[in-house]
Structures are given as C-alpha cells and as structure tokens.
Design an enzyme around this catalytic site. Structure first.
Site, PDB file in Angstrom:
ATOM      1  N   ARG A 150      -0.385  -6.771   9.600  1.00  0.00           N
ATOM      2  CA  ARG A 150       0.499  -6.844  10.767  1.00  0.00           C
ATOM      3  C   ARG A 150       1.497  -7.997  10.650  1.00  0.00           C
ATOM      4  O   ARG A 150       2.639  -7.882  11.089  1.00  0.00           O
ATOM      5  CB  ARG A 150      -0.340  -6.981  12.039  1.00  0.00           C
ATOM      6  N   ALA A 151       1.070  -9.087  10.033  1.00  0.00           N
ATOM      7  CA  ALA A 151       1.965 -10.242   9.888  1.00  0.00           C
ATOM      8  C   ALA A 151       3.032 -10.007   8.832  1.00  0.00           C
ATOM      9  O   ALA A 151       4.038 -10.727   8.789  1.00  0.00           O
ATOM     10  CB  ALA A 151       1.158 -11.483   9.533  1.00  0.00           C
ATOM     11  N   SER A 195      -7.078   0.127  10.455  1.00  0.00           N
ATOM     12  CA  SER A 195      -7.122  -0.350   9.077  1.00  0.00           C
ATOM     13  C   SER A 195      -6.076  -1.424   8.810  1.00  0.00           C
ATOM     14  O   SER A 195      -5.992  -1.949   7.698  1.00  0.00           O
ATOM     15  CB  SER A 195      -6.918   0.810   8.097  1.00  0.00           C
ATOM     16  N   CYS A 199       0.844  -1.210   0.000  1.00  0.00           N
ATOM     17  CA  CYS A 199       0.000   0.000   0.000  1.00  0.00           C
ATOM     18  C   CYS A 199       0.872   1.250   0.000  1.00  0.00           C
ATOM     19  O   CYS A 199       0.626   2.198  -0.755  1.00  0.00           O
ATOM     20  CB  CYS A 199      -0.944  -0.014   1.197  1.00  0.00           C
TER      21      CYS A 199
END
Length: 314
Positions: free
Chosen positions: A168-169, A162, A131
C-alpha cells in the site's frame, strides 16, 4: 553427503519475506537460509524464523552485519520498501553481497526471469519489478517478440487482504516502475500499469489483464504460440500461473483508428490476454498470487545466481 548450498538472508520479515523464507527452506536446491532480518521484534516472520532455527535479528541491516555468520552470506533479498532499499543496498554493496531487490526501488536493472535474467547475471543488484510486472510483462514480451507493439496496458487486480503495508505504501512506485518496465522489458513503445485492490469476500485470486496494440497485419497464430510458450516458462517456477482463456484479437481499421496518448491515432491489432495467478500457499493463502509470483521469481533468480556466480552444479 549433503550438497553445498549458498547461504542467503532476507531483509523484511513481513508477508513477502516470510513466504520467501519458507520457499527457500522447502523448495530450493542451491540455497540455505542464513538469516531473517526485520525491525519489529514481535513480527510473525522473525518468530517463525527463530522457531525454524534460522538466525534472526530485529535490528535491521545493521543487525545483519553483526550476526556471526554474516561473512558466509552471499545473497540478500530485500523485501522492505523502495525508500529503505537505497540504504540497505549501499551497506550490502560495501560488503560485496549479491542483492535481489523485491521493492520498486529499481536501483539495479529490471529483471524478469523468462525475459532477461541471463543478461544480468553479473549485476550486483537486480530489481524484480513488481508483482503485476512479473505476471504481465512476460505476456507483453511474448507479443512483442513476434510483432511490433505500439502500446501495452496492464491491469493487475489483487485481493485487498493480500496487500500489506509495504504494498500500500508503494502504490505510486508500483505504477511507475511497472509502466517503465513494460517498455524496457516488454518491448512496447509506450506502457501503462493499473493496480486494483479488490475488497471482495471471500478474497479473489490475482487476476491480470494485458492489452497490447500491435502492428497491422500481425500474425495471430504466431502471437498465440508465443504467448503459450512464455506462459509455460513462467509456470515452470510459478505453478499457479495460467491463461484464463484463449488470446483475443480485434482488428482496428484506419477508419476506426485508436487515439493513443503520445502516439496519435493508430490502426492495427488489439491483443487481449487474461491471466490468473494462484499462490502456492506455502505461507500465505492461495489467493495471494501477487505475493507468490514475486517470491517465486526472486527464488528462481537466486537459484540461477547460485549456479552461475557461485559455481554450483545445475
């Protein structure tokens, strides 16, 4: 008479996959949903797909192969994780399916629509970087196409709300993949990427800062024009993409040269670009621009494949 559309499947029934499904159904000119694939039978994405009449399976990519309409599916988006993508890609390549990878796995070439999509329309797997990469690398590219960029650093700040389990991983993969793409696609000699998960309430819209250290004597007016042009091209498929202020410049003279790791001391022109990415809120809140820009870029790439690879009219 209804126009012919290319059937697509999405692997990953989380936030990104579900938002992408809604975009395909609401916005696409050339695509139609063929399947939604997950591994959690209780996920909202699979439930929503079923309500919308989209074939769905909770048995992963193996379940996709067993769907009666799999033979018709031409493009598959993978919105799972970098680790899972290697297996998914191997399975899909064996069936001749075009793969668009929204994970940081980077098995296929990095692709950012405004930068290099046209170069990779014959690649069977393309990677949508990250992103932060989709938001910031167009700006590095905008500077590097008119001035040599010694170093580029991007800081992507997203609302903590978001950032789901997949994001997160993949934090390490995010920084590594984005840093490499800053060089490979952006055109900088060296690159660095930083991501910040902002816990502020109410959640903040995605903000991105791009720093480029360009050659001495670079044309500031040419840089501004290039940045404006590329920003407008990104906004054509990500309507919430915008510059927050004018491009900022600072001349670094020889007596105050910056010490850039791996490049020694340099003097030149520091270019600062400040961005905001507001989501379209098709499925996710408008503050989740980080997810919206990924799904929008992937959709733009798939639309182009539908025209080029499957001979649909523009």
């Amino acid at each position: 008479m209804e126009s012919v559309r290319v059937p697509v499947a999405i692997i990953g029934s989380g936030n990104i996959g579900t938002d992408l499904m809604i975009k395909v159904m609401r916005k696409s000119k050339h695509l139609v949903m063929g399947a939604m694939v997950g591994i959690d039978a209780l996920s909202d994405g699979l439930a929503r797909a079923k309500r919308l009449g989209v074939p769905a399976t909770s048995d992963g990519v193996e379940g996709l192969l067993k769907l009666p309409n799999f033979k018709d599916i031409k493009i598959v988006f993978d919105a799972t994780s970098a680790g899972a993508h290697a297996h998914h890609n191997a399975v899909l390549q064996a069936h001749g399916v075009q793969v668009i990878d929204l994970t940081p796995a980077a098995i296929g070439p990095y692709v950012i629509p405004v930068v290099n999509l046209e170069e990779h329309l014959h690649s069977t797997n393309i990677n949508m970087v990250t992103c932060g990469g989709q938001a910031t690398i167009p700006m590095v590219y905008a500077v590097s196409r008119v001035a040599k960029v010694h170093y580029a650093e991007i800081v992507a700040s997203i609302a903590s709300k978001s950032a789901g389990p997949g994001t997160r991983a993949n934090i390490d993969e995010f920084t590594e993949t984005t840093s490499r793409a800053i060089v490979k696609l952006g055109g900088a000699e060296r690159g660095k990427a930083i991501i910040i998960l902002n816990p502020a309430e109410p959640p903040l819209i995605m903000r991105d800062t791009v720093y480029c250290f360009a050659q001495e004597g670079a044309d500031e007016a040419a840089i501004c024009q290039s940045v404006d042009d590329i920003a407008a091209q990104v906004a054509a498929y990500v309507p919430g993409y915008r510059l927050k202020q004018s491009v900022q410049f600072e001349k670094i003279t020889a007596d105050s040269a910056l010490n850039i790791p791996g490049l020694s001391k340099r003097n030149g022109l520091k270019v600062s670009i400040y961005l905001e990415v507001e989501g379209a809120a098709h499925y996710l809140p408008s503050y989740a621009g980080n997810l919206d820009i990924m799904t929008s870029a992937a959709l733009a790439a798939a639309e182009r494949f539908a025209i080029e690879k499957f001979a649909l009219a523009a």
